[in-house]
Design an enzyme around this catalytic site. Structure first.
Site, PDB file in Angstrom:
ATOM      1  N   GLY A  11     -52.686  91.895 123.834  1.00  9.17           N
ATOM      2  CA  GLY A  11     -52.683  93.152 124.571  1.00  9.17           C
ATOM      3  C   GLY A  11     -53.906  93.991 124.268  1.00  9.17           C
ATOM      4  N   ASN A  12     -54.405  93.874 123.032  1.00  6.98           N
ATOM      5  CA  ASN A  12     -55.610  94.622 122.659  1.00  6.98           C
ATOM      6  C   ASN A  12     -56.850  94.084 123.356  1.00  6.98           C
ATOM      7  OD1 ASN A  12     -54.226  96.343 120.909  1.00  6.98           O
ATOM      8  ND2 ASN A  12     -54.313  94.843 119.276  1.00  6.98           N
ATOM      9  N   LYS A 129     -44.278  94.698 113.961  1.00  3.30           N
ATOM     10  CA  LYS A 129     -45.069  94.486 115.168  1.00  3.30           C
ATOM     11  C   LYS A 129     -45.718  95.788 115.613  1.00  3.30           C
ATOM     12  CE  LYS A 129     -46.646  92.068 118.587  1.00  3.30           C
ATOM     13  NZ  LYS A 129     -47.634  91.016 118.341  1.00  3.30           N
ATOM     14  N   LYS A 214     -46.009  87.530 120.994  1.00  4.63           N
ATOM     15  CA  LYS A 214     -46.401  86.684 122.119  1.00  4.63           C
ATOM     16  C   LYS A 214     -47.026  85.379 121.656  1.00  4.63           C
ATOM     17  CE  LYS A 214     -51.140  87.186 122.578  1.00  4.63           C
ATOM     18  NZ  LYS A 214     -51.672  86.876 121.333  1.00  4.63           N
ATOM     19  N   LYS A 276     -50.725  84.620 114.756  1.00  7.51           N
ATOM     20  CA  LYS A 276     -51.532  83.699 115.547  1.00  7.51           C
ATOM     21  C   LYS A 276     -51.675  82.368 114.829  1.00  7.51           C
ATOM     22  CE  LYS A 276     -54.316  87.310 117.803  1.00  7.51           C
ATOM     23  NZ  LYS A 276     -53.411  88.405 117.432  1.00  7.51           N
TER      24      LYS A 276
END
Length: 468
Positions: A11-12, A129, A214, A276
């Site tokens: 999103g960033n 988060k 995500k 990630k």
């Protein structure tokens, strides 16, 4: 289906900074993001594109708080659903426009996606988060006190609100996505990790106020689809350990076990790079033959060509591991023939230099750029070629070189044409891989100019204007 890749944007990546967070500006960012994705389509990949939504969910929740005296608040799961629609629309429109600009026609669809979570997940007691915009510490603490938030510092970029991030157990729409891919569609899915839901014994779904990571959801979907590649574009070119410290080290390639060990050691920021790395490690460990890559969004073509990013692979031997590094064979190509060997060259055999034709004559194939462990010193021999010598007294440096795959029958021909005083030995690369390499004999460098501080022959001849 052909080769399937799941590409998971953060999103960033859509909100570059506080001065560029409007919806039109986010769409402009998405439009700049999609050309490499269409490059992948032209290379024959079927795509699922996922996206984060931390800033966007934070914006929705903040608007809800500000308007609380007039309208009912927006639950977190509905905020996630809102962002799936809005950001999905951005990607669908941008992808269709880029396809049209290239004369291509493929259906593009965004799927409202739900991720099943366990209500007993310990994450509900430990919110990690980050959502919403970055703030200075004083502002963040004041808002946390006023609104009952939990907050954290996010990778040194500022303070953010945090919410629970339970681990996804299943993606409800997996089979629908599989059918869409089989029909030729490009699919935008698991936006924001999917809308968190819990399943009752009778199969009914209930929304849960949380945010699913995500990356973990994208990895789960990639595994369930049997994808060949999970790529996570981010704001840095590679994964690093000791990030931001003086001894920071970029990583070219990791096995899944190594990645998990780094995660367990706390090498990556919780809620930032850590999920990630964990997601990619889980994906490659569970999906035979698959590859996971983390790298910069603007370098996707270089990532596909094997020239950028950090690859996480399943357990392999040293030779296969070297082939699997970011400078290795392009993603989707076959592994190296076992009749070939890997050779590290540090001088005139490198691309564009005067003896590189010897590599071509031997049928050698360029694999990647690399560097050694900092245990070598470098000399210029009459400014004609370098000599790299291993040292054990701590005076060495990491020397830039190239790794080539050389047919075994062609190796002798290359070495016979090398200048006297050079030989083949084992060279240790900075990622721990050991390959054959061209080394200088200590007697060769007596009276010669030491160029160790240049960290490579190419840098030296360019700095000195020497033809090589």
């Amino acid at each position: 289906m052909s080769r399937v890749a799941v590409v998971a944007f953060g999103g960033n990546a859509l909100v570059t900074d506080a001065a560029h967070d409007s919806i039109p500006q986010q769409y402009e960012t998405v439009s700049r993001t999609v050309p490499p994705l269409v490059d992948m389509v032209e290379r024959g990949w079927d795509l699922v594109v996922s996206h984060g939504n931390g800033p966007q969910v934070g914006f929705i929740l903040r608007r809800s708080e500000l308007a609380g005296h007039e309208v009912d608040p927006v639950p977190v799961d509905y905020a996630v659903a809102d962002t799936q629609g809005a950001i999905g629309y951005m990607f669908v429109k941008a992808l269709r426009n880029e396809l049209a600009a290239r004369g291509l026609s493929r259906p593009v669809v965004a799927v409202v996606t739900q991720s099943v979570v366990d209500l007993d997940d310990p994450a509900f007691a430990h919110p990690t988060k980050p959502v919403g915009s970055f703030m200075d510490e004083a502002t963040a603490r004041a808002l946390a006190e006023a609104n009952g938030w939990t907050i954290m510092q996010d990778a040194g970029r500022g303070w953010r609100r945090t919410v629970a991030s339970p681990r996804p157990q299943a993606v409800v729409e997996t089979e629908v996505i599989r059918e869409l891919l089989a029909s030729g569609a490009l699919v935008v899915a698991v936006g924001g990790g999917g809308i968190p839901v819990a399943t009752a014994a009778d199969g009914r779904l209930t929304g849960v106020e949380a945010v699913v990571d995500k990356d973990l959801a994208s990895g789960l979907l990639a595994h369930d689809l049997g994808a060949d590649l999970l790529m996570i574009p981010t704001g840095v070119p590679q994964v690093a350990i000791r990030f931001g410290e003086p001894d920071q080290q970029w990583l070219d390639v990791l096995t899944a076990d190594e990645a998990r060990a780094y995660v367990a050691a706390g090498e990556f920021g919780e809620g930032s790079m850590e999920p990630k790395v964990a997601a990619v490690a889980d994906f490659v460990a569970a999906t035979p033959g698959a590859v996971g890559i983390i790298g910069a969004a603007e370098e996707i073509p270089a990532i596909l060509d094997g020239r950028s990013g950090t690859r996480i692979v399943s357990a392999v031997d040293a030779t296969a591991r070297a082939e699997a590094t970011p400078g290795g064979a392009p993603v989707g190509t076959e592994p190296q023939d076992t009749s070939s060997v890997l050779l590290a060259v540090n001088g005139t055999l490198m691309r564009g230099l005067k003896l590189n034709s010897n590599m071509a004559a031997a049928g050698a194939r360029f694999v990647r750029e690399a560097s050694t462990l900092p245990v070598y010193r470098l000399w210029s021999v009459n400014d004609d070629h370098p000599a790299m010598v291993r040292v054990t007294d701590g005076s060495g440096t990491a020397v830039a070189l190239e790794v080539w795959s050389v047919p075994a029958e062609g190796l002798a021909g290359i070495l016979q044409k090398e200048p006297p005083g050079l030989s083949v030995g084992k060279v240790t690369l900075h990622d721990g891989t050991t390959v054959l390499g061209v080394l200088g004999e200590p007697a060769l460098v007596e009276g010669q100019r030491e160029i160790t501080h240049h960290r490579g022959w190419r840098a030296y001849v360019e700095a000195e204007g020497i033809a090589s």
